[in-house]
Design a protein around this motif. Structure first.
Motif, PDB file in Angstrom:
ATOM      1  N   ASP A  84      14.626 -37.185  32.585  1.00 30.35           N
ATOM      2  CA  ASP A  84      15.363 -36.924  31.351  1.00 30.35           C
ATOM      3  C   ASP A  84      15.139 -35.523  30.776  1.00 30.35           C
ATOM      4  N   ILE A  85      13.903 -35.144  30.575  1.00 30.54           N
ATOM      5  CA  ILE A  85      13.599 -33.897  29.863  1.00 30.54           C
ATOM      6  C   ILE A  85      14.159 -32.684  30.599  1.00 30.54           C
ATOM      7  N   ASP A  86      13.874 -32.581  31.882  1.00 31.52           N
ATOM      8  CA  ASP A  86      14.347 -31.421  32.639  1.00 31.52           C
ATOM      9  C   ASP A  86      15.862 -31.439  32.807  1.00 31.52           C
ATOM     10  N   TYR A  87      16.425 -32.605  33.018  1.00 26.86           N
ATOM     11  CA  TYR A  87      17.884 -32.724  33.166  1.00 26.86           C
ATOM     12  C   TYR A  87      18.584 -32.254  31.885  1.00 26.86           C
ATOM     13  N   LEU A  88      18.115 -32.740  30.744  1.00 25.69           N
ATOM     14  CA  LEU A  88      18.742 -32.385  29.469  1.00 25.69           C
ATOM     15  C   LEU A  88      18.579 -30.895  29.150  1.00 25.69           C
ATOM     16  N   ARG A  89      17.475 -30.322  29.563  1.00 26.52           N
ATOM     17  CA  ARG A  89      17.279 -28.873  29.384  1.00 26.52           C
ATOM     18  C   ARG A  89      18.303 -28.095  30.197  1.00 26.52           C
ATOM     19  N   LEU A  90      18.494 -28.501  31.445  1.00 26.14           N
ATOM     20  CA  LEU A  90      19.485 -27.842  32.298  1.00 26.14           C
ATOM     21  C   LEU A  90      20.894 -28.005  31.720  1.00 26.14           C
ATOM     22  N   LEU A  91      21.190 -29.190  31.228  1.00 29.36           N
ATOM     23  CA  LEU A  91      22.513 -29.447  30.665  1.00 29.36           C
ATOM     24  C   LEU A  91      22.768 -28.602  29.430  1.00 29.36           C
ATOM     25  N   ARG A  92      21.782 -28.483  28.576  1.00 31.58           N
ATOM     26  CA  ARG A  92      21.945 -27.683  27.354  1.00 31.58           C
ATOM     27  C   ARG A  92      22.369 -26.253  27.702  1.00 31.58           C
ATOM     28  N   GLY A  93      21.707 -25.656  28.680  1.00 25.30           N
ATOM     29  CA  GLY A  93      22.062 -24.304  29.108  1.00 25.30           C
ATOM     30  C   GLY A  93      23.448 -24.239  29.731  1.00 25.30           C
ATOM     31  N   ALA A  94      23.797 -25.245  30.519  1.00 25.91           N
ATOM     32  CA  ALA A  94      25.112 -25.269  31.161  1.00 25.91           C
ATOM     33  C   ALA A  94      26.227 -25.377  30.126  1.00 25.91           C
ATOM     34  N   LEU A  95      26.011 -26.191  29.107  1.00 28.83           N
ATOM     35  CA  LEU A  95      27.049 -26.350  28.081  1.00 28.83           C
ATOM     36  C   LEU A  95      27.309 -25.055  27.329  1.00 28.83           C
ATOM     37  N   GLU A  96      26.299 -24.229  27.178  1.00 26.48           N
ATOM     38  CA  GLU A  96      26.515 -22.921  26.546  1.00 26.48           C
ATOM     39  C   GLU A  96      27.544 -22.120  27.342  1.00 26.48           C
ATOM     40  N   GLN A  97      27.437 -22.164  28.657  1.00 28.80           N
ATOM     41  CA  GLN A  97      28.386 -21.438  29.509  1.00 28.80           C
ATOM     42  C   GLN A  97      29.771 -22.069  29.465  1.00 28.80           C
ATOM     43  N   VAL A  98      29.830 -23.391  29.432  1.00 24.37           N
ATOM     44  CA  VAL A  98      31.118 -24.076  29.332  1.00 24.37           C
ATOM     45  C   VAL A  98      31.840 -23.643  28.058  1.00 24.37           C
ATOM     46  N   PHE A  99      31.139 -23.631  26.938  1.00 23.22           N
ATOM     47  CA  PHE A  99      31.788 -23.314  25.670  1.00 23.22           C
ATOM     48  C   PHE A  99      32.009 -21.825  25.458  1.00 23.22           C
ATOM     49  N   ALA A 100      31.341 -20.998  26.218  1.00 16.98           N
ATOM     50  CA  ALA A 100      31.656 -19.562  26.205  1.00 16.98           C
ATOM     51  C   ALA A 100      33.053 -19.331  26.794  1.00 16.98           C
ATOM     52  N   PHE A 101      33.522 -20.233  27.624  1.00 20.00           N
ATOM     53  CA  PHE A 101      34.867 -20.199  28.215  1.00 20.00           C
ATOM     54  C   PHE A 101      35.951 -20.448  27.160  1.00 20.00           C
ATOM     55  N   LYS A 102      35.587 -21.068  26.047  1.00 16.24           N
ATOM     56  CA  LYS A 102      36.489 -21.401  24.939  1.00 16.24           C
ATOM     57  C   LYS A 102      37.631 -22.337  25.375  1.00 16.24           C
ATOM     58  N   PRO A 103      37.256 -23.542  25.816  1.00 17.20           N
ATOM     59  CA  PRO A 103      38.289 -24.484  26.273  1.00 17.20           C
ATOM     60  C   PRO A 103      39.114 -25.054  25.122  1.00 17.20           C
ATOM     61  N   ASP A 104      40.356 -25.409  25.435  1.00 17.59           N
ATOM     62  CA  ASP A 104      41.220 -26.145  24.503  1.00 17.59           C
ATOM     63  C   ASP A 104      40.939 -27.644  24.615  1.00 17.59           C
ATOM     64  N   LEU A 105      40.386 -28.048  25.756  1.00 15.43           N
ATOM     65  CA  LEU A 105      40.139 -29.454  26.050  1.00 15.43           C
ATOM     66  C   LEU A 105      38.989 -29.546  27.044  1.00 15.43           C
ATOM     67  N   VAL A 106      38.149 -30.567  26.887  1.00 13.68           N
ATOM     68  CA  VAL A 106      37.099 -30.864  27.862  1.00 13.68           C
ATOM     69  C   VAL A 106      37.395 -32.225  28.482  1.00 13.68           C
ATOM     70  N   LEU A 107      37.372 -32.273  29.799  1.00 19.19           N
ATOM     71  CA  LEU A 107      37.435 -33.525  30.549  1.00 19.19           C
ATOM     72  C   LEU A 107      36.029 -33.788  31.071  1.00 19.19           C
ATOM     73  N   TYR A 108      35.468 -34.925  30.694  1.00 11.33           N
ATOM     74  CA  TYR A 108      34.058 -35.216  30.958  1.00 11.33           C
ATOM     75  C   TYR A 108      33.893 -36.420  31.875  1.00 11.33           C
ATOM     76  N   ASP A 109      33.275 -36.191  33.024  1.00  7.14           N
ATOM     77  CA  ASP A 109      32.938 -37.253  33.975  1.00  7.14           C
ATOM     78  C   ASP A 109      31.495 -37.678  33.708  1.00  7.14           C
ATOM     79  N   ALA A 110      31.342 -38.850  33.109  1.00  8.80           N
ATOM     80  CA  ALA A 110      30.026 -39.366  32.724  1.00  8.80           C
ATOM     81  C   ALA A 110      29.469 -40.255  33.842  1.00  8.80           C
TER      82      ALA A 110
END
Length: 169
Positions: A70-96
């Motif tokens: 959990d801890i390491d996965y969530l840390r990696l995800l937090r950083g990845a989401l910063e890059q996703v939102f730097a793209f400035k999407p109009d919509l996010v499609l999320y595969d959970a």
């Protein structure tokens, strides 16, 4: 997700779509389809030592080590989401994808139910905080007991309901 992104872009005013694929297997088809499309950002966070063994190149690939919890996965995800939102999407499609669960028969990662809840909440909250619509789909998950698997798939729906209440939507 690729079909949905293409259809939405062709029939609505949505132009910039981010695909956040958190299935344990790389979103190789989606990456290949949108490899030359600058208005679709593909992000795949997957176990690198899992199928498919020949990976495609996403806009952002996060290779997660076997056994990550959990801890390491969530840390990696937090950083990845910063890059996703730097793209400035109009919509996010999320595969959970829930094949990241520690008891998944094919996943090789070590997330708990609480870790999956935190993951889903993080993605949805990030979208809602940025006023970006998000469509969530269930994905992945391998277990012989269908009720166990259904409970894991329900996590994203409960996380979404909780996030919508928090954001007063």
């Amino acid at each position: 997700l690729a079909v949905a992104a293409a259809r939405i872009r062709a029939t609505t005013e949505v132009r910039r779509v981010a695909i956040v694929d958190l299935d344990v297997h790389q979103g190789d088809g989606t990456a290949a389809i949108f490899a030359d499309e600058p208005d679709v950002f593909t992000m795949s966070m997957h176990c690198g030592k899992n199928f498919p063994f020949r990976k495609q190149v996403s806009d952002l690939d996060v290779d997660v080590e076997v056994g990550t919890g959990d801890i390491d996965y969530l840390r990696l995800l937090r950083g990845a989401l910063e890059q996703v939102f730097a793209f400035k999407p109009d919509l996010v499609l999320y595969d959970a994808g829930v094949d990241v669960h520690a008891d998944d028969e094919l996943g090789h990662l070590n997330l708990s139910h609480a870790g999956i809840w935190q993951r889903d909440s993080m993605v949805i909250d990030r979208c809602l905080s940025a006023n970006v619509p998000v469509a969530c789909v269930i994905g992945g998950g391998y277990h012989r007991d269908p009720l166990t698997l259904a409970r894991r798939h329900a996590i994203v729906h409960r996380a979404a309901a909780h996030a919508f209440k928090r954001h007063r939507l």
